[in-house]
Design an enzyme around this catalytic site. Structure first.
Site, PDB file in Angstrom:
ATOM      1  N   TRP A  42      -2.746 -45.431  15.854  1.00  0.00           N
ATOM      2  CA  TRP A  42      -2.162 -44.093  15.877  1.00  0.00           C
ATOM      3  C   TRP A  42      -3.186 -43.009  16.157  1.00  0.00           C
ATOM      4  O   TRP A  42      -2.840 -41.920  16.581  1.00  0.00           O
ATOM      5  CB  TRP A  42      -1.473 -43.798  14.545  1.00  0.00           C
ATOM      6  CG  TRP A  42      -2.447 -43.640  13.397  1.00  0.00           C
ATOM      7  CD1 TRP A  42      -3.239 -44.599  12.851  1.00  0.00           C
ATOM      8  CD2 TRP A  42      -2.736 -42.443  12.666  1.00  0.00           C
ATOM      9  NE1 TRP A  42      -3.992 -44.098  11.841  1.00  0.00           N
ATOM     10  CE2 TRP A  42      -3.710 -42.777  11.684  1.00  0.00           C
ATOM     11  CE3 TRP A  42      -2.264 -41.139  12.731  1.00  0.00           C
ATOM     12  CZ2 TRP A  42      -4.211 -41.829  10.786  1.00  0.00           C
ATOM     13  CZ3 TRP A  42      -2.769 -40.209  11.826  1.00  0.00           C
ATOM     14  CH2 TRP A  42      -3.727 -40.555  10.881  1.00  0.00           C
ATOM     15  N   ASP A  43      -4.471 -43.297  15.904  1.00  0.00           N
ATOM     16  CA  ASP A  43      -5.459 -42.235  16.056  1.00  0.00           C
ATOM     17  C   ASP A  43      -5.566 -41.769  17.503  1.00  0.00           C
ATOM     18  O   ASP A  43      -5.998 -40.651  17.759  1.00  0.00           O
ATOM     19  CB  ASP A  43      -6.839 -42.607  15.512  1.00  0.00           C
ATOM     20  CG  ASP A  43      -7.090 -44.080  15.357  1.00  0.00           C
ATOM     21  OD1 ASP A  43      -6.156 -44.808  15.013  1.00  0.00           O
ATOM     22  OD2 ASP A  43      -8.233 -44.500  15.580  1.00  0.00           O
ATOM     23  N   GLU A  83      -4.818 -45.163   3.847  1.00  0.00           N
ATOM     24  CA  GLU A  83      -4.677 -46.605   3.658  1.00  0.00           C
ATOM     25  C   GLU A  83      -4.999 -47.052   2.246  1.00  0.00           C
ATOM     26  O   GLU A  83      -5.007 -48.243   1.960  1.00  0.00           O
ATOM     27  CB  GLU A  83      -5.529 -47.350   4.695  1.00  0.00           C
ATOM     28  CG  GLU A  83      -4.965 -47.135   6.091  1.00  0.00           C
ATOM     29  CD  GLU A  83      -5.798 -47.765   7.200  1.00  0.00           C
ATOM     30  OE1 GLU A  83      -6.951 -48.132   6.943  1.00  0.00           O
ATOM     31  OE2 GLU A  83      -5.281 -47.859   8.321  1.00  0.00           O
ATOM     32  N   LYS A 113      -8.174 -42.491   0.855  1.00  0.00           N
ATOM     33  CA  LYS A 113      -9.182 -42.951   1.806  1.00  0.00           C
ATOM     34  C   LYS A 113      -9.428 -41.893   2.868  1.00  0.00           C
ATOM     35  O   LYS A 113     -10.555 -41.662   3.289  1.00  0.00           O
ATOM     36  CB  LYS A 113      -8.699 -44.248   2.465  1.00  0.00           C
ATOM     37  CG  LYS A 113      -9.698 -44.885   3.420  1.00  0.00           C
ATOM     38  CD  LYS A 113      -9.084 -46.129   4.073  1.00  0.00           C
ATOM     39  CE  LYS A 113     -10.087 -46.857   4.953  1.00  0.00           C
ATOM     40  NZ  LYS A 113      -9.446 -47.953   5.719  1.00  0.00           N
ATOM     41  N   GLN A 114      -8.345 -41.266   3.317  1.00  0.00           N
ATOM     42  CA  GLN A 114      -8.442 -40.354   4.449  1.00  0.00           C
ATOM     43  C   GLN A 114      -7.301 -39.348   4.375  1.00  0.00           C
ATOM     44  O   GLN A 114      -6.253 -39.639   3.830  1.00  0.00           O
ATOM     45  CB  GLN A 114      -8.336 -41.143   5.739  1.00  0.00           C
ATOM     46  CG  GLN A 114      -6.985 -41.864   5.899  1.00  0.00           C
ATOM     47  CD  GLN A 114      -7.098 -43.101   6.763  1.00  0.00           C
ATOM     48  OE1 GLN A 114      -7.131 -44.208   6.260  1.00  0.00           O
ATOM     49  NE2 GLN A 114      -7.147 -42.898   8.046  1.00  0.00           N
TER      50      GLN A 114
END
Lengths: 784, 784
Positions: free
Chosen positions: B361-362, B488, B592-593
């Site tokens: 997806w990035d 995640e 995580k992000q």
């Protein structure tokens, strides 16, 4: 799969009156013999045809790598698979140069019977070879409950018409080829040719093979000796090779002059003993078997089972099929655990390689309650096996970052073998289930030696796990987030009611027992502060409740999820997990197996009667029973919540799970927990037995279809017989001190020598709850 | 890993002034050349030593089985791995019978420079052989942006002191051995020797190898030809074998009389074209390259990049290191996507085999926004690649039981390749991310042809997915349960705010565009009812909010979970996923992000300023940035919520991710999304660019450390230059019609030929939010 009715209805046996080759794998499971240490599938003596050859030893496994598509911290790297060890059942027959094979010539008749009182499998076949020669073959097989390392077969051949040369080859065969299979996660993943040769010896009519597994380094000894009774001139020859030992008997038999070979088998294995030690161990077992002789083994088997049935028999009047099924279920439950002796009791017992021979939480939750009340030493052995693996469970907790012990979701030897953590590691309730089995065993037996040692340590280490798994949130509530309960169609959810309530009992029991045994607790490092923390967590345990619906969500937010579209799911769409991704199952209201409903049974003390009734009705609409671990629990709670006829239907489903192959995988072995659950459906369902406070409470009732039920339970050196009729129940104490019970809430005392007869209140009529479309109980009524 | 400062600070280049063998694998990634079709890692010409040899072609993969410990319905059975194709970079050198190897003799000096304006990698080495002979080797390598099938190397050897015999071997080598690795899920799982010989030809100074992959059946052609300029008597020889083609040049060179070999390389692959077709294709590409010649290729490369920098350059005054890093980042972002032409842009571009060469997806969320504003045709190509794979996505949706299209979580060719569904299939937001990239591309380019065709179909099929994934609950709210958002360290949760808000935009855009293009929508089966359903779902979308804390939970119940014990987590305990089971991460508050914070950026229109400030501060305490996809987003939202200095720190972390190997895996390839995010941190962070309604809104500001920033963006055939100083910002339109913008909320018009200068409001001082212990931005301030 199994044609119905495959088996004539009989009270004390399971008979097959003609051979159905298409159902061979299933009947091999049904006719399997085991003492909990050795398991022999009901393969034909001559080995072929077979559905799935199988000879197992409790605790004996080979390792296999657990592949992962994407590595993840803490995932186990290898799993354990039950090994199909050296086959000692094999007896081949040549009749006038023609190999006896039921697929050739004419099989005039073929009859097998599993005798539930004698504990033997008998076979009788009349066969005409392709050249027209007729023989009768009879064999009787047993796996000794009394001599745990021993099995035996009496094999007779008698010509029908004329004198014939016959050759009997009695064999030990290692590394039998197995049929290849894949695709069903419930099936086995057995390594091929797992056995490496270490020793072969043949001498006289005796032969020994010792093999070992390549990776798990388990050494397995198999030995056979024979007692032959044949016509004059009968000759015996022995040969031994790496994967084969063979004793060949040649004779000229005639009508009235049969050849009889008694084959005595001994098995042993060890992961530490030397080759000479294992070799000597099986030779010693053979010597003991020879000393007892065939008749001695048969008599001891009968006597052992007489004792079991005296403590354990269940009688059903009004449904002969159910009567047979219930005794069949009890027999196999006993076989699974009788002589396990600190080895795991597998989900399939020793009847097949399904689930790789692993044990799961169902042993503690479904099997041990039955053994505790019918064969308590077997229950203690199974719990001591868990205790023996405590160090592994502590290590696993450490790897996961927790304190205490984290028992494996699936294992043979004690190491975690689950390759899918959301339905494996995350299902931490197994720890509370073990604790619950400890509590129940202690209450039922008063075994203080166990309670102060293994029992205490199991309770303490599991309580520690809960304390590090859960936490007190800002409001003080104790939450256990992100775990998986019994229902495998939900996973990794917050505050699963079953898990939290079982953890609550676990914490309270650890606190109670630590206070009862302060010295022993101290030795385990338990102080007053820790006990206080356990009590605090237990009393603050979160139990979510949906006020709007007036039901308990299985876990937090469960009742906010979309209800599965049952009406659009075709019959062939079940079991759902073979046709739908877990992703979609997890996020919808659909229940594979009793979860909240299991909490209603096992933690019934935490719910009001009204809550139970509403909860049960709610979950009935959502439960598809894609697991065999559901019907018996639904039977128990249906009975409690005023649905005795529905309970009866679920009892039948549970009881007939394997006899009718309802889950289509009886070939891989029997569903021991479902069989054990059959007893629970009778005793906790129609007997209404509950033991939340450690004493016995009954609330007997009968479904409309039955005339009478009676069951027996062992409780603190007593044997109690409970008989239930539609309007009254009676209690008889066969032995032991007077016993306090309650009957439908009213206290009573049962004493030896008197029959206590009490009234059964009439059932309050309640509307039968609905199940999802097409997922009604599988056997609503007996045929005919 | 990379010693700091490894590279001198320069505005338009990345130079390495001496060879660090320990950091070879990392510099191979940093010095990789690519045009989005061919990727050459910066391996030394002579092949050895190497960290990780690598030559890649976009979209070219081999299949590998995806092993599973426990089978599960819908799990993909095979994955795709980027193939290390035939290495055409190899040029070996013999000097007076001594092989040129930087590990032997004396490496007097070694210098490599990646020239960001010329688009070439230059190398200069002075070497004395073990026998004392000195040579200077210079090489220049390019992968042509203009001729996408072509790469080229100019290679010069000149003796330092005396006349010397020199031999240059120019090679094509298939199936190079690769170093073995395991254990890190972010690394590659490249098949060894994946190429099967189909054709080898050598003739003159030209050679061709055609190979194919065994399972994916992709046919790969590699060809080389040479232009040699050497001393008189220079001799060339060609040989070709199954896995090797070699052209050998022998000469006697001398100081002032070098041997120069220009190697022209052509690559092509196809999964459908024949051997002759692929052979001819690479020969044709070579012919074109020969026609252009080395100088022509170099000039065209320069001209292509001049055009890019004119549209895309970012200037940073006040931090030279950041200036260099930002241009390096832009250069590699361009390299990843420039000539992808309907192939996936991988997470690592074509710089290394990390993540098996998969796209995620990035690409849509981090890379395409940059390409849309700097190289819009590359963005269109990438979206058309998704559109080409729509049928696969529809099939995947069907397998999962949904309607519409379910794009893969990770893939090269369009098939789902994720082996771990909770962080794969369940991360359905990828579909909304694709839709968002479509919406943004359309708004920025006004590409109506795209909008009416591929764009519309992508929006419609993804909107259909959301409608079948979510549902209206009893209260009418539209819920999306059990999905995984960007973070995640959470998975399979209900109503992830990012996912729901992105789905909401997806649904609304599908409705809008269907109404704009009614005929085309009709052809896709879209009726008024379906459009109404999309609007209904969008407007009823659930966005959970924690009233008690006054923040948005990342997903439902998130804020009720235990906060991760950051204080007890040592520095070496990161990244957490290598040291802690997912089980424990998922059930605790640890991020995580950026997830909710990414929603604050991309769906900033759905939050008030106060909500953004509170949410950002809340999630700062929980975010550990174990993913490279976080710092740039945190920079953007830190800037918006009044923390420009924190934003600057995150910008530096994002920009230096690979130059300083902050995640310790630059060896596997560059973090293209983090590099692209660097642009976003500048433009959306300090430029304050937002485009929620399709037009451009700016809110420029500067962090204390910087004096000036300027950036450029392409918008609807215009090029806009924005220059930000601490107290004012100016807007200049380089070409195109006057443009409506807003500046800190106030409308303004920018026209060609004038400089629009506007005041930047002074920052409102705000307390800097705290990060988890030890997880502060990795580079708070430039050194010195």
């Amino acid at each position: 799969m199994i044609r119905h009715p495959a088996f004539p209805t009989e009270p004390w046996a399971l008979s097959e009156v003609s051979l159905d080759l298409a159902a061979l794998a299933q009947t091999e499971s049904l006719f399997a013999l085991s003492n909990g240490h050795i398991g022999l599938r009901g393969n034909l003596d001559e080995g072929e045809p077979s559905g799935l050859p199988g000879t197992y030893l409790a605790g004996c496994y080979e390792l296999r790598p657990l592949p992962t598509a994407e590595a993840g911290y803490g995932n186990p790297e290898s799993s354990q698979s039950v090994v199909n060890v050296t086959n000692g059942k094999l007896i081949r027959l040549l009749v006038d140069d023609e190999l006896f094979d039921v697929r050739t010539g004419v099989l005039v008749d073929h009859h097998r019977v599993l005798d539930l009182r004698a504990g033997v499998l008998r076979r009788r076949a009349t066969w005409r070879s392709p050249t027209g020669q007729g023989v009768r073959v009879t064999s009787t097989r047993l796996v000794s409950f009394v001599q745990r390392a021993v099995a035996a077969i009496a094999y007779d051949v008698e010509p029908l018409d004329v004198e014939l040369p016959v050759v009997v080859q009695s064999e030990l065969v290692a590394n039998e080829p197995l049929p290849a299979r894949a695709g069903d996660p419930r099936a086995e993943s057995v390594p091929s040719a797992p056995l490496r040769h270490e020793l072969h010896v043949g001498h006289g009519t005796r032969a020994v093979l010792v093999q070992s597994t390549a990776t798990s380094r388990m050494r397995i000894g198999a030995a056979m000796d024979h007692v032959v009774d044949g016509p004059p001139g009968t000759h015996a020859d022995v040969e031994a090779f790496e994967d084969l030992a063979r004793v060949t008997f040649s004779a000229v038999a005639a009508p009235g002059r049969p050849l009889r070979v008694v084959k005595l088998l001994a098995y042993g294995w060890s992961d530490e003993r030397s080759l000479p030690a294992v070799r000597d161990q099986v030779n010693a077992a053979l010597a003991e078997a020879l000393h007892a002789g065939w008749d001695g083994l048969v008599a001891a088997q009968r006597s052992y089972l007489d004792g079991f049935w005296e403590r354990a028999d269940v009688e059903i009047d009004g449904d002969d099929e159910l009567q047979q099924a219930v005794r069949f279920a009890l027999f196999h439950t006993l076989q699974a655990g009788a002589r396990g002796e600190e080895r795991a009791i597998a989900a399939k017992g020793l009847t097949g390689p399904g689930y790789d021979g692993h044990t799961f939480w169902d042993t503690e939750t479904f099997v041990l309650p039955v053994l505790t009340c019918t064969a308590p030493t077997a229950a203690a052995d199974a719990l001591r096996w868990r205790w023996r693996t405590l160090e592994l469970a502590r290590q696993r907790a450490g790897v996961l970052g927790f304190t205490g012990a984290a028992f494996p979701w699936r294992t043979i030897g004690g190491q975690e073998c689950s390759g899918y953590w959301p339905a494996g590691t995350a299902a931490f309730h197994v720890n509370a289930d073990i604790a619950d089995a400890v509590v129940r065993y202690q209450a039922a037996t008063g075994d203080e030696a166990f309670a102060a040692t293994s029992g205490l340590e199991l309770l303490v280490e599991t309580a520690r796990l809960w304390c590090s798994l859960g936490y007190h949130d800002g409001t003080g509530r104790f939450r256990i987030d992100g775990v998986t309960g019994p229902d495998e169609y939900s996973a990794v959810a917050d505050n699963n009611v079953f898990t939290n309530l079982m953890a609550q009992r676990n914490l309270a029991a650890a606190a109670d027992q630590s206070e009862r045994f302060p010295e022993q607790a101290d030795a385990l490092g338990v102080g007053a502060e820790e006990v206080a923390a356990w009590r605090r967590a237990a009393s603050a345990m979160t139990v979510p409740y949906d006020e709007a619906l007036g039901v308990h969500p299985q876990h937090e937010a469960f009742t906010e999820h979309q209800v599965w579209d049952f009406d659009s799911t075709p019959a062939e769409g079940y079991p759902l997990f073979l046709h739908v991704p877990y992703f979609d199952l997890y996020r919808k209201q659909v229940v594979k197996q009793a979860d909240l409903v299991l909490a209603l049974h096992l933690r019934g003390d935490a719910f009001t009667d009204e809550e139970k009734a509403r909860d049960f009705a709610y979950y009935e609409q959502l439960t598809v029973r894609d697991s065999s671990l559901s019907a018996s629990t639904q039977a128990v709670v249906a009975a409690e919540t005023g649905h005795p006829d529905l309970a009866y239907d679920y009892l039948r489903e549970s009881a007939l799970m394997d006899l009718e192959d309802l889950q289509h995988n009886t070939r891989d072995g029997l569903h021991i927990a479902s069989l054990a659950g059959t007893w629970t459906a009778v005793v906790a369902g129609f007997g209404g037995l509950r033991d939340h406070d450690g004493s016995l409470h009954f609330a007997p009732q009968l479904p409309g279809a039955l005339v009478r039920i009676s069951f027996r339970i062992v409780f603190r050196d007593r044997v109690l017989v409970v008989e239930v009729r539609s309007e009254e129940a009676s209690y008889v104490l066969l032995r032991g001190e007077p016993l306090d019970i309650t009957h439908h809430g009213a206290p009573a005392v049962v004493s030896q020598g008197e029959v206590l007869t009490l009234t059964v209140p009439p059932p309050a009529p309640r509307l039968r709850p609905r199940q999802p479309t097409g997922r009604e109980p599988l056997h609503s009524r007996p045929p005919g």
